[in-house]
Design a protein around this motif. Structure first.
Motif, PDB file in Angstrom:
ATOM      1  N   LYS A 273      35.205  -3.971 -30.682  1.00  0.00           N
ATOM      2  CA  LYS A 273      34.530  -2.672 -30.840  1.00  0.00           C
ATOM      3  C   LYS A 273      33.430  -2.767 -31.890  1.00  0.00           C
ATOM      4  N   LEU A 274      33.706  -3.499 -32.967  1.00  0.00           N
ATOM      5  CA  LEU A 274      32.727  -3.659 -34.026  1.00  0.00           C
ATOM      6  C   LEU A 274      31.508  -4.430 -33.522  1.00  0.00           C
TER       7      LEU A 274
ATOM      8  N   LEU B 209      35.131   3.951 -32.874  1.00  0.00           N
ATOM      9  CA  LEU B 209      35.224   2.896 -33.880  1.00  0.00           C
ATOM     10  C   LEU B 209      35.869   3.460 -35.145  1.00  0.00           C
TER      11      LEU B 209
END
Length: 147
Positions: free
Chosen positions: A67-68, A41
């Motif tokens: 991804k977050l 990340l």
């Protein structure tokens, strides 16, 4: 867009545990899991050689947003048997996002209503999912306007 007013939708009610406490507990008790959660990340940065539009494109890129969101979902794994350290904080986080969703939907007066929703990147995926799954409006990704 011709809007006459700005409407706040966020809520920051009290949580039983702050994120810093979750991270601190994980660093001490589950450092490998914490590293796994944040692995890969990379947050976009605004720099002198990057335009603000390119910065916003990076913040709204589906790969980054996924991804977050993955990072937030995996925070639920922090803790132990009957010790839900990550989940205690995450339940507040989901409540916050659900309140934003509810407040946002209350602004819809007609089918032609257009709303510009400006929110931090970490809220984007979850509030968008709530909007899409509710089927009460069409969500137009910001990248279509930033290109």
């Amino acid at each position: 867009m011709g809007h006459e007013q700005i409407y706040p939708t966020d809520w920051m009610g009290k949580s039983d545990m702050g994120y810093a406490e979750v991270e601190s507990w994980a660093k001490e008790n589950q450092p490998e899991l914490l590293n796994e959660i944040f692995e890969g990340l990379v947050f976009p940065e605004l720099s002198e050689d990057k335009s603000i539009i390119d910065y916003y494109k990076a913040l709204n890129a589906p790969i980054f947003l996924n991804k977050l969101h993955k990072m937030y979902v995996n925070i639920a794994r922090i803790g132990g048997l009957n010790k839900y350290v990550g989940m205690d904080w995450l339940s507040w986080w989901y409540k916050r996002n659900l309140i934003m969703f509810a407040n946002l939907t209350r602004l819809i007066d007609t089918e032609e209503e257009r709303i510009l929703f400006i929110v931090g990147a970490s809220h984007t995926n979850i509030v968008t999912k709530f909007l899409e799954e509710s089927e009460i409006c069409e969500v137009v990704p910001p990248l279509s306007y930033l290109s």
